[in-house]
Design an enzyme around this catalytic site. Structure first.
Site, mmCIF file in Angstrom:
data_model
loop_
_atom_site.group_PDB
_atom_site.id
_atom_site.type_symbol
_atom_site.label_atom_id
_atom_site.label_comp_id
_atom_site.label_asym_id
_atom_site.label_seq_id
_atom_site.Cartn_x
_atom_site.Cartn_y
_atom_site.Cartn_z
ATOM 1 N N ALA A 64 -16.197 -0.277 11.030
ATOM 2 C CA ALA A 64 -16.411 -1.234 12.111
ATOM 3 C C ALA A 64 -17.649 -0.808 12.886
ATOM 4 O O ALA A 64 -17.841 0.374 13.168
ATOM 5 C CB ALA A 64 -15.209 -1.262 13.046
ATOM 6 N N ASP A 65 -18.483 -1.756 13.210
ATOM 7 C CA ASP A 65 -19.624 -1.464 14.058
ATOM 8 C C ASP A 65 -19.110 -0.978 15.410
ATOM 9 O O ASP A 65 -18.004 -1.330 15.834
ATOM 10 C CB ASP A 65 -20.466 -2.731 14.237
ATOM 11 C CG ASP A 65 -21.923 -2.435 14.479
ATOM 12 O OD1 ASP A 65 -22.235 -1.310 14.923
ATOM 13 O OD2 ASP A 65 -22.757 -3.313 14.224
ATOM 14 N N CYS A 66 -19.889 -0.170 16.075
ATOM 15 C CA CYS A 66 -19.465 0.402 17.369
ATOM 16 C C CYS A 66 -19.082 -0.719 18.337
ATOM 17 O O CYS A 66 -19.859 -1.636 18.561
ATOM 18 C CB CYS A 66 -20.577 1.254 17.958
ATOM 19 S SG CYS A 66 -21.034 2.633 16.906
#
Length: 187
Positions: A64-66
């Site tokens: 997951a992207d930050c």
């Protein structure tokens, strides 16, 4: 899902990703911040389980992207989950192995609340450890080919030129105002 939306998904959005998974054999995929069919993409069983893992056979890591998992529950975002533990549990169960943000710290609480089992988390842990072993992170650094790449190669002029060329070739005009297209070739 409405028939035309599914067709648009299959014909417009997914072919590039499918090629990366099947032809380029990528080992990591990052899920998107946005929603699909009312669910955050990092919590979409349709995208991550049905299509990515089952249909395309992807065995690697989904990251997951930050902030993407935090968007499940933080105010003024998706707000599809009440808190970090429910969001994190749902993301792992739907196939997101790693969160580069801080939401997955709540997985301990999620286990305690019965929102997820440790054995479910183990699936992601196995994929993550396998990726780290494949990268040579557990080997003697002198044996790892990646460590032999000098820093002057990273972001070198040659690599920057390739990136610029790719950017120029992949630009998309979203509107054809004033009939700019087709472009005239210069001799």
């Amino acid at each position: 899902m409405q028939k035309y939306k599914y067709r648009d998904l299959l014909e417009t959005y997914l072919p590039a990703f499918e090629a990366l998974v099947k032809e380029a054999d990528v080992q990591e995929v990052m899920c998107a911040y946005n929603r699909f069919e009312g669910k955050p993409c990092c919590g979409s069983d349709q995208l991550l389980i049905d299509i990515l893992r089952n249909k395309w056979g992807f065995k690697g890591v989904v990251i997951a992207d930050c902030g993407a998992i935090a968007d499940f529950y933080k105010p003024n975002t998706h707000e599809t989950h009440k808190d970090a533990s429910s969001a994190s549990a749902d993301a792992v169960l739907k196939g997101t192995d790693l969160d580069c943000g801080s939401s997955y710290k709540a997985l301990v609480e999620a286990v305690q609340k019965g929102q997820i089992k440790e054995t479910d988390i183990d699936v992601s842990v196995r994929r993550l450890l396998l990726a780290r072993f494949r990268l040579g992170e557990m080997d003697d650094p002198t044996l790892v080919s990646w460590n032999k790449i000098s820093y002057d190669v990273v972001a070198s002029k040659a690599h920057n030129d390739i990136a610029l060329d790719m950017a120029r070739k992949s630009m998309t005009l979203l509107q054809n105002r004033n009939h700019i297209l087709p472009l005239k070739k210069e001799d």
